[in-house]
Design a protein around this motif. Structure first.
Motif, PDB file in Angstrom:
ATOM      1  N   ARG A  45     -15.384  45.386   9.480  1.00  0.00           N
ATOM      2  CA  ARG A  45     -15.712  44.223   8.655  1.00  0.00           C
ATOM      3  C   ARG A  45     -16.048  42.979   9.467  1.00  0.00           C
ATOM      4  O   ARG A  45     -16.760  42.109   8.988  1.00  0.00           O
ATOM      5  CB  ARG A  45     -14.545  43.881   7.730  1.00  0.00           C
ATOM      6  CG  ARG A  45     -14.380  44.871   6.651  1.00  0.00           C
ATOM      7  CD  ARG A  45     -13.294  44.413   5.723  1.00  0.00           C
ATOM      8  NE  ARG A  45     -13.443  45.159   4.488  1.00  0.00           N
ATOM      9  CZ  ARG A  45     -13.152  44.697   3.312  1.00  0.00           C
ATOM     10  NH1 ARG A  45     -12.659  43.490   3.207  1.00  0.00           N
ATOM     11  NH2 ARG A  45     -13.324  45.428   2.256  1.00  0.00           N
ATOM     12  N   LYS A  46     -15.510  42.882  10.638  1.00  0.00           N
ATOM     13  CA  LYS A  46     -15.722  41.692  11.461  1.00  0.00           C
ATOM     14  C   LYS A  46     -16.209  42.094  12.846  1.00  0.00           C
ATOM     15  O   LYS A  46     -15.922  43.179  13.334  1.00  0.00           O
ATOM     16  CB  LYS A  46     -14.411  40.904  11.621  1.00  0.00           C
ATOM     17  CG  LYS A  46     -13.836  40.358  10.350  1.00  0.00           C
ATOM     18  CD  LYS A  46     -14.616  39.165   9.904  1.00  0.00           C
ATOM     19  CE  LYS A  46     -13.981  38.576   8.655  1.00  0.00           C
ATOM     20  NZ  LYS A  46     -14.664  37.427   8.179  1.00  0.00           N
ATOM     21  N   PRO A  47     -16.949  41.210  13.517  1.00  0.00           N
ATOM     22  CA  PRO A  47     -17.321  41.483  14.904  1.00  0.00           C
ATOM     23  C   PRO A  47     -16.072  41.480  15.794  1.00  0.00           C
ATOM     24  O   PRO A  47     -15.039  40.930  15.426  1.00  0.00           O
ATOM     25  CB  PRO A  47     -18.275  40.349  15.261  1.00  0.00           C
ATOM     26  CG  PRO A  47     -18.060  39.304  14.244  1.00  0.00           C
ATOM     27  CD  PRO A  47     -17.494  39.960  13.028  1.00  0.00           C
ATOM     28  N   PRO A  48     -16.161  42.067  16.978  1.00  0.00           N
ATOM     29  CA  PRO A  48     -14.951  42.251  17.792  1.00  0.00           C
ATOM     30  C   PRO A  48     -14.476  41.016  18.557  1.00  0.00           C
ATOM     31  O   PRO A  48     -13.517  41.109  19.306  1.00  0.00           O
ATOM     32  CB  PRO A  48     -15.358  43.353  18.765  1.00  0.00           C
ATOM     33  CG  PRO A  48     -16.827  43.210  18.893  1.00  0.00           C
ATOM     34  CD  PRO A  48     -17.312  42.763  17.542  1.00  0.00           C
ATOM     35  N   GLY A  49     -15.085  39.871  18.370  1.00  0.00           N
ATOM     36  CA  GLY A  49     -14.685  38.677  19.142  1.00  0.00           C
ATOM     37  C   GLY A  49     -13.238  38.280  18.938  1.00  0.00           C
ATOM     38  O   GLY A  49     -12.510  38.030  19.902  1.00  0.00           O
ATOM     39  N   MET A  50     -12.804  38.195  17.706  1.00  0.00           N
ATOM     40  CA  MET A  50     -11.416  37.790  17.424  1.00  0.00           C
ATOM     41  C   MET A  50     -10.412  38.819  17.936  1.00  0.00           C
ATOM     42  O   MET A  50      -9.449  38.442  18.598  1.00  0.00           O
ATOM     43  CB  MET A  50     -11.227  37.521  15.937  1.00  0.00           C
ATOM     44  CG  MET A  50      -9.808  37.127  15.576  1.00  0.00           C
ATOM     45  SD  MET A  50      -9.234  35.651  16.425  1.00  0.00           S
ATOM     46  CE  MET A  50      -9.810  34.407  15.316  1.00  0.00           C
ATOM     47  N   PRO A  51     -10.591  40.120  17.673  1.00  0.00           N
ATOM     48  CA  PRO A  51      -9.637  41.080  18.241  1.00  0.00           C
ATOM     49  C   PRO A  51      -9.616  41.072  19.772  1.00  0.00           C
ATOM     50  O   PRO A  51      -8.564  41.248  20.374  1.00  0.00           O
ATOM     51  CB  PRO A  51     -10.115  42.430  17.700  1.00  0.00           C
ATOM     52  CG  PRO A  51     -10.799  42.087  16.429  1.00  0.00           C
ATOM     53  CD  PRO A  51     -11.452  40.762  16.670  1.00  0.00           C
ATOM     54  N   TRP A  52     -10.760  40.865  20.384  1.00  0.00           N
ATOM     55  CA  TRP A  52     -10.774  40.759  21.844  1.00  0.00           C
ATOM     56  C   TRP A  52      -9.964  39.547  22.291  1.00  0.00           C
ATOM     57  O   TRP A  52      -9.207  39.617  23.263  1.00  0.00           O
ATOM     58  CB  TRP A  52     -12.196  40.643  22.370  1.00  0.00           C
ATOM     59  CG  TRP A  52     -12.968  41.930  22.364  1.00  0.00           C
ATOM     60  CD1 TRP A  52     -12.470  43.195  22.239  1.00  0.00           C
ATOM     61  CD2 TRP A  52     -14.368  42.058  22.473  1.00  0.00           C
ATOM     62  NE1 TRP A  52     -13.488  44.102  22.265  1.00  0.00           N
ATOM     63  CE2 TRP A  52     -14.678  43.439  22.409  1.00  0.00           C
ATOM     64  CE3 TRP A  52     -15.416  41.159  22.616  1.00  0.00           C
ATOM     65  CZ2 TRP A  52     -15.963  43.931  22.495  1.00  0.00           C
ATOM     66  CZ3 TRP A  52     -16.711  41.652  22.696  1.00  0.00           C
ATOM     67  CH2 TRP A  52     -16.973  43.017  22.637  1.00  0.00           C
ATOM     68  N   ALA A  53     -10.105  38.428  21.608  1.00  0.00           N
ATOM     69  CA  ALA A  53      -9.338  37.223  21.957  1.00  0.00           C
ATOM     70  C   ALA A  53      -7.842  37.446  21.752  1.00  0.00           C
ATOM     71  O   ALA A  53      -7.019  37.027  22.569  1.00  0.00           O
ATOM     72  CB  ALA A  53      -9.819  36.032  21.135  1.00  0.00           C
ATOM     73  N   VAL A  54      -7.480  38.160  20.656  1.00  0.00           N
ATOM     74  CA  VAL A  54      -6.065  38.455  20.404  1.00  0.00           C
ATOM     75  C   VAL A  54      -5.521  39.356  21.498  1.00  0.00           C
ATOM     76  O   VAL A  54      -4.428  39.126  22.026  1.00  0.00           O
ATOM     77  CB  VAL A  54      -5.884  39.087  19.013  1.00  0.00           C
ATOM     78  CG1 VAL A  54      -4.493  39.657  18.843  1.00  0.00           C
ATOM     79  CG2 VAL A  54      -6.179  38.073  17.928  1.00  0.00           C
ATOM     80  N   ALA A  55      -6.291  40.379  21.859  1.00  0.00           N
ATOM     81  CA  ALA A  55      -5.851  41.308  22.907  1.00  0.00           C
ATOM     82  C   ALA A  55      -5.717  40.582  24.252  1.00  0.00           C
ATOM     83  O   ALA A  55      -4.739  40.793  24.990  1.00  0.00           O
ATOM     84  CB  ALA A  55      -6.826  42.472  23.039  1.00  0.00           C
ATOM     85  N   LEU A  56      -6.659  39.708  24.557  1.00  0.00           N
ATOM     86  CA  LEU A  56      -6.599  38.965  25.822  1.00  0.00           C
ATOM     87  C   LEU A  56      -5.397  38.026  25.853  1.00  0.00           C
ATOM     88  O   LEU A  56      -4.678  37.972  26.858  1.00  0.00           O
ATOM     89  CB  LEU A  56      -7.884  38.172  26.020  1.00  0.00           C
ATOM     90  CG  LEU A  56      -7.962  37.331  27.296  1.00  0.00           C
ATOM     91  CD1 LEU A  56      -7.969  38.244  28.513  1.00  0.00           C
ATOM     92  CD2 LEU A  56      -9.196  36.473  27.283  1.00  0.00           C
TER      93      LEU A  56
END
Length: 105
Positions: free
Chosen positions: A89-100
């Motif tokens: 549903r969403k691009p991976p930018g936010m999950p990448w930021a959360v993971a980082l």
């Protein structure tokens, strides 16, 4: 041809005394800027940090964090998963930021 401008004199023909030149303006150093930034950061920390994490995740906030945590746990940073299902549903930018940020902290 223009004639030269006569020197200014007072009524008695005496030239006026020269005015003293004002002292040069001082440039403000970096210290006031650093002090203001430190005050802003300290005030922000006092306001926002005490209650951080006290309420947990609400509504759909987990939909933004869980894919990042699963990325970090699995080591697969290309596919997003939410409850073991593909989350597209969403691009991976936010999950990448959360993971980082989870990895850094």
């Amino acid at each position: 041809m223009s004639s030269p401008v006569p020197a200014q004199t007072d009524d008695e023909g005496v030239p006026p005394e020269p005015q003293p030149t004002p002292p040069p303006l001082r440039r403000a150093g970096a210290r006031p800027l650093v002090a203001a930034a430190a005050l802003l950061i300290a005030t922000s920390a006092l306001i926002y940090l005490p209650g951080l994490g006290s309420t947990g995740l609400s509504d759909t906030e987990g939909h933004r964090t869980i894919p990042g945590w699963s990325m970090l746990a699995s080591g697969d940073f290309q596919s997003l998963e939410l409850f073991e299902l593909a989350y597209l549903r969403k691009p991976p930018g936010m999950p990448w930021a959360v993971a980082l940020s989870a990895w850094a902290l």
